[in-house]
Design a protein around this motif. Structure first.
Motif, PDB file in Angstrom:
ATOM      1  N   THR A 183       0.826  -1.152  -0.143  1.00  0.00           N
ATOM      2  CA  THR A 183      -0.071   0.358  -0.441  1.00  0.00           C
ATOM      3  C   THR A 183       0.442   1.799   0.220  1.00  0.00           C
ATOM      4  OG1 THR A 183       0.585   0.199   2.438  1.00  0.00           O
ATOM      5  CG2 THR A 183      -1.831  -1.618   1.296  1.00  0.00           C
ATOM      6  N   ALA A 184       0.246   2.560  -0.346  1.00  0.00           N
ATOM      7  CA  ALA A 184       1.008   3.668  -0.270  1.00  0.00           C
ATOM      8  C   ALA A 184       1.004   3.843   0.189  1.00  0.00           C
ATOM      9  CB  ALA A 184      -0.025   5.118  -1.057  1.00  0.00           C
ATOM     10  N   ASP A 185       0.271   4.060   2.346  1.00  0.00           N
ATOM     11  CA  ASP A 185       1.183   3.733   3.233  1.00  0.00           C
ATOM     12  C   ASP A 185       2.272   3.361   3.924  1.00  0.00           C
ATOM     13  OD1 ASP A 185       0.024   5.572   6.330  1.00  0.00           O
ATOM     14  OD2 ASP A 185      -0.341   3.574   6.808  1.00  0.00           O
ATOM     15  N   GLY A 186       2.174   1.344   3.801  1.00  0.00           N
ATOM     16  CA  GLY A 186       3.060   1.077   4.107  1.00  0.00           C
ATOM     17  C   GLY A 186       5.138   1.423   3.159  1.00  0.00           C
ATOM     18  N   LEU A 187       4.406   2.194   2.137  1.00  0.00           N
ATOM     19  CA  LEU A 187       5.843   2.226   1.457  1.00  0.00           C
ATOM     20  C   LEU A 187       6.232   3.344   1.830  1.00  0.00           C
ATOM     21  CD1 LEU A 187       7.229   2.181  -1.579  1.00  0.00           C
ATOM     22  CD2 LEU A 187       6.095   3.820  -2.187  1.00  0.00           C
TER      23      LEU A 187
END
Length: 297
Positions: A183-187
């Motif tokens: 996910t973008a948040d994980g990245l």
């Protein structure tokens, strides 16, 4: 749910090692000690790649005390001179700090978790028959075969005595699988865990399966868990090579090695990283049960 964090400091042989901790100060469950890989601090284990939370959160929620160490040169830990910055030295220093952490937590069982270079070091600690009650080890993001001419060898060709801060884009290409696996948040959270890396580590890592694994593996006498990412950019992660890795641990009571589907090298930071965490904790439970019936040698 996010668990409260503590920053801990240990002094051993003139070297300061810092650590990030979560979970109860004392627990009747195994103490989990986590060792990060190259280009990350201990915050590697505090990245929530999925709604399941980070490894620190998941392990603490299951009642474990979890301590993630900054290896020498990362976070608040003392850098080592390039010539002294070996995986053997990291293993010695971390083993001494784990003894202190075990006493502080009143732990009767310790389960080691290491990712990538941290997995190599965790296995070296296990093979040394450390002076703390080790019941098992999970080494992820590392295995038996590094492809010739791949990303690992390219990184290892940098000037050996330097410390480099690799661009996010370059790291992301190595650490993450294809779009849709994260996910973008994980990245974004992973970017906060990135750190400059001593090139000496990147030189040693590609040679480790050839120079150390054949002698380390037979001396590991506790259960071993291993997971390699399906889309690992640094290692050959097909089933044949995963089986080759597992077969080398002839002295381990049991070995659980598999491919972590739908993930890249930094397995924990992917949507399916939560699946890895649950497998690691289940394996820790199996190791604890194995130890309780008097099978520890």
């Amino acid at each position: 749910m996010a668990q409260q964090r503590e920053v801990l400091t240990y002094e051993t042989d003139g070297v300061t090692l810092t650590a990030l901790a979560a979970g109860p100060a004392q627990s009747d469950r195994p103490l989990i000690v986590a060792v990060h890989g190259g280009t990350y601090t201990a915050r590697y284990f505090d990245v929530a790649g999925s709604t399941g939370g980070s490894f620190l959160d998941v392990a603490a929620a299951h009642g474990h005390r979890v301590i993630a160490f900054d290896r020498p040169g990362y976070g608040g830990s003392t850098p080592l001179d390039p010539a002294a910055n070996t995986f053997e030295r990291h293993a010695e220093l971390l083993a001494a700090a784990i003894i202190a952490a075990t006493k502080d937590a009143g732990s009767e069982q310790v389960f080691l978790v290491g990712h990538s270079i941290g997995g190599m070091i965790a296995l070296m600690i296990a093979a040394s028959r450390p002076d703390f009650p080790l019941i098992g080890v999970s080494a992820t993001g590392m295995g038996a075969v590094i492809p010739s001419g791949g990303a690992a060898e390219a990184l290892g060709s940098l000037p050996p005595d330097e410390t480099v801060d690799l661009p996010y884009e370059q790291r992301d290409q190595v650490m993450f699988g294809p779009p849709g696996t994260y996910t973008a948040d994980g990245l974004a959270q992973a970017h906060e865990a990135y750190a400059p890396v001593p090139v000496r580590e990147l030189v040693q890592a590609p040679a480790w399966p050839r120079e150390h694994l054949p002698t380390v593996a037979p001396n590991v006498r506790v259960p071993v868990h291993n997971a390699l990412a399906e889309f690992d950019a640094l290692w050959e992660s097909n089933a044949e090579n995963v089986a080759k890795f597992a077969a080398m641990f002839g002295s381990a009571p049991f070995v659980d090695a598999s491919v972590a589907r739908g993930t890249g090298h930094s397995i924990d930071h992917h949507v399916l990283g939560h699946a890895l965490h649950l497998r690691q904790l289940a394996f820790a439970d199996e190791c604890a049960a194995w130890a309780r019936v008097g099978s520890v040698r």
